[in-house]
Structure formats: structure tokens, C-alpha cells
Design a protein around this motif. Structure first.
Motif, short mmCIF file in Angstrom:
data_model
loop_
_atom_site.label_atom_id
_atom_site.label_comp_id
_atom_site.label_asym_id
_atom_site.label_seq_id
_atom_site.Cartn_x
_atom_site.Cartn_y
_atom_site.Cartn_z
N THR A 318 -38.05 -12.95 90.90
CA THR A 318 -38.08 -11.96 89.83
C THR A 318 -36.68 -11.43 89.50
O THR A 318 -36.48 -10.83 88.45
N ASN A 391 -35.24 -16.30 81.60
CA ASN A 391 -35.83 -14.98 81.36
C ASN A 391 -37.29 -15.12 80.91
O ASN A 391 -38.17 -14.36 81.34
N LEU A 392 -37.55 -16.10 80.04
CA LEU A 392 -38.91 -16.34 79.56
C LEU A 392 -39.81 -16.79 80.70
O LEU A 392 -40.96 -16.34 80.83
N SER A 395 -40.71 -13.85 82.78
CA SER A 395 -41.68 -12.99 82.08
C SER A 395 -43.09 -13.56 82.17
O SER A 395 -44.06 -12.81 82.29
N TYR A 396 -43.23 -14.90 82.13
CA TYR A 396 -44.55 -15.51 82.32
C TYR A 396 -45.15 -15.09 83.66
O TYR A 396 -46.32 -14.70 83.75
N LEU A 398 -44.38 -12.53 85.65
CA LEU A 398 -44.65 -11.10 85.77
C LEU A 398 -45.81 -10.67 84.88
O LEU A 398 -46.63 -9.82 85.28
N ASP A 399 -45.92 -11.25 83.70
CA ASP A 399 -47.02 -10.90 82.80
C ASP A 399 -48.37 -11.34 83.37
O ASP A 399 -49.39 -10.67 83.15
N LYS A 402 -49.37 -8.68 85.72
CA LYS A 402 -49.84 -7.49 85.00
C LYS A 402 -51.26 -7.70 84.47
O LYS A 402 -52.07 -6.76 84.43
N LYS A 466 -46.14 -21.87 81.46
CA LYS A 466 -46.97 -20.67 81.47
C LYS A 466 -48.28 -20.91 82.23
O LYS A 466 -48.78 -20.04 82.95
N ILE A 508 -50.09 -14.23 76.95
CA ILE A 508 -48.77 -14.39 77.54
C ILE A 508 -47.90 -15.27 76.67
O ILE A 508 -48.29 -16.36 76.28
N ASN A 512 -42.80 -13.81 72.48
CA ASN A 512 -41.51 -14.41 72.80
C ASN A 512 -41.10 -15.43 71.74
O ASN A 512 -41.91 -15.99 71.05
#
Length: 512
Positions: A318, A391-392, A395-396, A398-399, A402, A466, A508, A512
Motif C-alpha cells: 500500500t 497508483n491505479l 487503488s484497486y 484498497l477499494d 473498502k 482489478k 472499482i 479512474n
């Protein structure tokens, strides 16, 4: 034994094609064998690598990138090695009578009047090996994960040198509030480059003089560059040493505590002696091996440490952007270490990168660790321009986590386990525990998933990865809620949670 010099002795534990041996620094630099460091713990292997890098950095620092590339490609001659170490010989002897390496020669044994009596200020050297039980500690927690406090009853001098360096550079206090931590604070992360063999790995992490002069102030002529075992740090709170006055050698081998190895009457190294006392310095020293928050560094507030540490609740990947890339001016967050920036512009120009990331995770108290982490991340050539793609990818991951939180919220809402009190929603203990457990399980599974992605990473089709995180999230949810599906009263809530999870996982990457 009257001396043990890291510049001449065989102390580096290595293996080559399954054969184990201990070699000298001279052998390492003057031969191009396929050696790799080999110790029983990954954190000690990284500490050994960092120690060797620091020694080579201060003794054989190349003048410019051309000298560096030459050193990387060709082995050093034995004559050049012998010539280079001459003026440093006294400073790297573990048992030197006046300047013992990373120790304080003035520390004396206390209240040991009779032969064989253990001094009151004696501590088992096992305390130097972070995470092992401390024989002299009365705390049950210090031995909680071991069959006996005597897991180690002897160690090679080379391992002791590595442990002293690791404790002082990347560890925590040797004894609570009465002992200081290193220049980077308690348990900072470390990032180093890995090349094809150990010799090339060392040079991949050595920074040339020109680069230091152009990008740091570490080689400015007004610095104090004496080792902290030759000129002690300030132990007077009213006159702290200024971090900006600390030179490269002094900073790389900074020892914040007064310690000295203890050799008993039978000439056996049985532990070390300590002398309580805080060493004091003001400001921050820019260590070249650790990612740093440049904004916090310039603000120079003691309450906000700028050095990146590994987090207890999030996996290493992360923070990948902080390991590989530098933030734009004014952006918050840590930027990559100087050693990574230097690699990109010299040896690593146009090449792939393998980055070792390691460190300890703090526990509940000043002197406890919750975990140790050690990861290797590899990115193919062109990595320096892939900040958006990495970065993308992060984010996959971490999303997806979530989305699990939202799913558990829906589960709790259906069960009336989330109540509104004074216009604020409050989760029950059940929902809180479910969130904690699923987060822990998801992130535990995410490490191998992320490494699998990095091995086959195609930045031109980044979105296809993803699904790796989507499948992990679905599997984590099913494993967590499987027991609840057998209860008809809970099945409806599980279905509601899974529906929310599916809906959010499908979203997700949409923004982006």
C-alpha cells in the motif's frame, strides 16, 4: 581474541549454489562470485546487506557515476582494497580497546567483584537480536513466543556486529525511556536495491560523491564525520547535537546508546554492558536508505517524524509509491529514499528494478514489535515513468477492501446491529469485530496476490488486474460469512451484504 575487524576478518555469511561459507569484505569486492547473503532471518539478512553497503559507502565512495559504473562492472584489485582501508582500520574493530565498533569503550562492569559474577549492568546479547526473548528481562511478554529464554546461547562475532548495527539503525530503544533511539526514530523502514549477485548489489546501493553534493548536504565540509564511538553523541539535554552538523559516516553508523560487549573471565562473549542515559540531537538527519516526507523534514517539528515506518494495519504494497517515486513539491506523504533516486539516474537507467523493503511494525509499547516485514518488489524497465499505473493498481486493492467494509455495514444494517443514536450511527461489537477480521484476512491474502501481479505486470492493460482483487474480496467475504448462512435468521443479512459487495466491486476503477 584480541580483535575482530570487519575490514579484514571473514564475517559475511553467504551461500553459493547451496554451499555456505563466511567470507571477508575483501573477498566480496575483489571477486565476482555468485554469492548471496544467507542468515536464518530475513531482517538480519537485510541488516547485513545495509551494514556492508554503509562500510563500502564511506570507505570506497566513487567520485562520480562513471567511477561507480566501473566499480559495478569490474572487481576491485586487492591492492586498491588494502590501500582504501588503511585509514579506517581502527574504527571497524569490534573489540578495539579504545574505539570498539559502534560501542562505548568507557562503559564499565558494575558490582562484579568476584570471579564469575555477572555485572549488574549486564544484558544478554540476545536483546540485540530484535524479537528474541531477553534473558535478563523479568517481563513474561519478553519470552511469550519461545520455549525458553535461552534460544540463542552463542553467536559469531560477525552476527553480533550485524545485530548491533541493526538495533541502532532500524530498531528501538534498548531499555525504555532511559535509552534513546536512532537518528530515524523507532523502527523506520529501509529500502535497498537488489542486483544479480552480492557484489553488484552492494555497488547498486552505493551513492557517488557528485550525486551527494548535488542533492544533499551530507558531504559538506563543516560536518562532524567522526564515528559516534570515537566522538560520543551529546548526552546532555541542554546541549543537543544538531542533526544538520552530522556527516555521512557519523550518521550511517550512529549509535544512540552507551553499550559495550562483555567478554567474561573465560574469554567468552556472553552479552553486553549498558549505561543508562539519553543521547540528544535536534532536527532530522536525511538517511539515504529510508523514504522521507520532505514537507515534515523541512518543517523540522520533533512531534512529526518524517521517516516512513511500516504500518500494522496495512500491508507493505500500500506504500509502494513512497518506495519507488518522489512526490511533487508541496505534495504530502513520503518520497523514495535517496538511494533509489540515485539508482534510477546511474546504474538503473533504462533497466528494471528489484527493491527490497524491510522493517519492523510497532507493538503496543515502546519496546515491543507486532511483526517484521521483508518484501522484494520487481518492476521491469520503464518503471520510473509508471507512477500513474502503480497508483491505479494500489487503488484497486484498497477499494476492494473498502467494498468489504460496505458489505459488512449492509449485513449489520439488516440485522439491526447498526443503530442511530443522537443522529450518529453506531456499530455493534459484532460488526466491529467482523470488519477487523475481514480486513486482516483480506490484507493477508493480498500480499501473494500483489506479488503475482507484479511478476506479470503489463502496464498497458493495467485494468485487467482489478479482477485479482475482486476475487480475493469475494473469497474473503464467503469465508467469513459461511457459518452464518446455515442460520435462516442470518441468511437474509448475508445476502444483503453480498449484494452490496458485488455492487461496489463492480464500481472499482470507474472514476479512474
Amino acid at each position: 581474541m584480541t580483535g575482530f575487524n570487519l575490514l579484514t576478518e571473514d564475517w559475511i555469511p553467504v551461500q553459493k549454489q547451496g554451499q555456505f561459507e563466511t567470507i571477508s569484505l575483501k573477498s566480496l569486492l575483489c571477486n565476482d562470485e555468485d554469492w548471496q547473503i544467507c542468515l536464518s532471518r530475513d531482517d538480519m539478512e537485510m541488516a547485513a546487506l545495509q551494514l556492508i553497503v554503509c562500510i563500502v559507502q564511506v570507505i570506497f565512495m566513487p567520485d562520480d557515476k562513471y567511477d561507480l559504473l566501473d566499480a559495478y562492472e569490474k572487481t576491485m584489485s586487492e591492492a586498491d582494497y588494502e590501500k582504501g582501508i588503511v585509514s579506517f582500520m581502527e574504527w571497524f574493530d569490534l573489540l578495539h580497546p579504545k574505539y570498539p565498533f559502534m560501542q562505548c569503550a568507557d562503559v564499565k562492569a558494575k558490582d562484579a567483584n568476584s570471579k564469575g559474577q555477572t555485572p549488574k549492568n549486564w544484558t544478554s546479547f540476545q536483546k540485540l537480536f530484535i524479537g528474541l526473548p531477553e534473558i535478563s528481562s523479568s517481563s513474561p511478554s519478553s519470552k511469550a513466543f519461545f520455549n525458553t529464554a535461552y534460544e540463542i546461547n552463542n553467536a559469531f562475532y560477525g552476527e553480533i556486529a550485524i545485530a548491533i548495527f541493526q538495533q541502532a539503525t532500524n530498531g528501538f530503544s534498548l531499555g525504555g525511556a532511559q535509552f534513546a533511539v536512532g537518528l530515524k526514530g523507532s523502527m523506520p523502514s529501509t529500502t535497498l536495491i537488489q542486483a544479480t549477485n552480492l557484489r553488484k548489489t552492494i555497488w547498486a546501493n552505493v551513492i557517488n560523491k557528485d550525486y551527494f553534493h548535488q542533492n544533499t548536504s551530507l558531504l559538506d565540509g563543516n560536518k562532524n564525520n567522526n564515528p559516534s564511538w570515537v566522538v560520543l553523541p551529546s548526552f546532555d539535554k541542554s546541549s543537543p547535537e544538531n542533526a544538520q552538523s552530522i556527516g555521512l559516516l557519523r550518521g550511517l553508523f550512529w549509535q544512540p546508546a552507551k553499550i559495550k560487549l562483555f567478554v567474561d573471565d573465560d574469554h567468552i562473549l556472553s552479552g553486553f554492558l549498558t549505561e543508562p542515559g539519553m543521547s540528544y540531537f535536534e532536527g532530522f538527519w536525511k538517511h539515504p536508505h529510508t523514504p522521507i516526507d520532505e514537507i515534515a523534514f523541512k518543517e523540522n517539528k520533533s512531534s512529526k517524524k518524517p521517516f516512513l515506518s511500516l504500518r500494522r494495519d496495512y500491508p507493505v504494497w500500500t506504500e509502494m509509491l513512497s518506495y519507488f517515486y518522489t512526490k511533487s513539491p508541496g505534495q504530502e506523504g513520503a518520497s523514495r529514499a535517496v538511494v533509489v533516486s540515485h539508482y534510477e539516474q546511474t546504474i538503473g537507467r533504462g533497466k528494471s528494478i528489484n527493491l527490497v523493503v524491510g522493517g519492523y511494525v510497532k507493538g503496543g509499547s515502546q519496546e515491543s514489535i507486532a511483526a517484521r516485514k521483508h518484501e522484494l518488489y520487481g518492476i521491469s524497465s520503464g518503471w520510473e515513468n509508471q507512477i500513474a499505473e502503480i497508483n491505479l493498481l494500489i487503488s484497486y486493492g484498497l477499494d476492494a477492501q473498502k467494498a468489504l467494509d460496505y458489505a459488512i455495514y449492509s449485513f449489520g444494517k439488516e440485522l439491526n446491529e447498526i443503530r442511530t443514536i443522537r443522529n450518529k450511527e453506531q456499530e455493534s461489537n459484532l460488526i466491529k469485530k467482523l470488519k477487523e477480521q475481514t480486513k486482516k484476512n483480506y490484507f493477508a491474502g493480498s500480499e501473494p496476490v500483489f506479488h503475482s501481479i507484479m511478476r506479470r505486470l503489463d502496464v498497458s492493460e493495467i485494468s485487467k488486474y482489478k479482477n485479482y482483487f475482486v476475487q480475493l474480496a469475494m473469497g474473503t467475504f464467503d469465508t467469513t460469512f459461511l457459518p452464518y448462512e446455515h442460520d435462516p435468521k442470518l441468511l437474509k443479512a448475508v445476502v444483503a451484504g453480498r449484494r452490496t459487495l458485488t455492487r461496489n466491486l463492480a464500481k472499482i476503477g470507474d472514476n479512474n
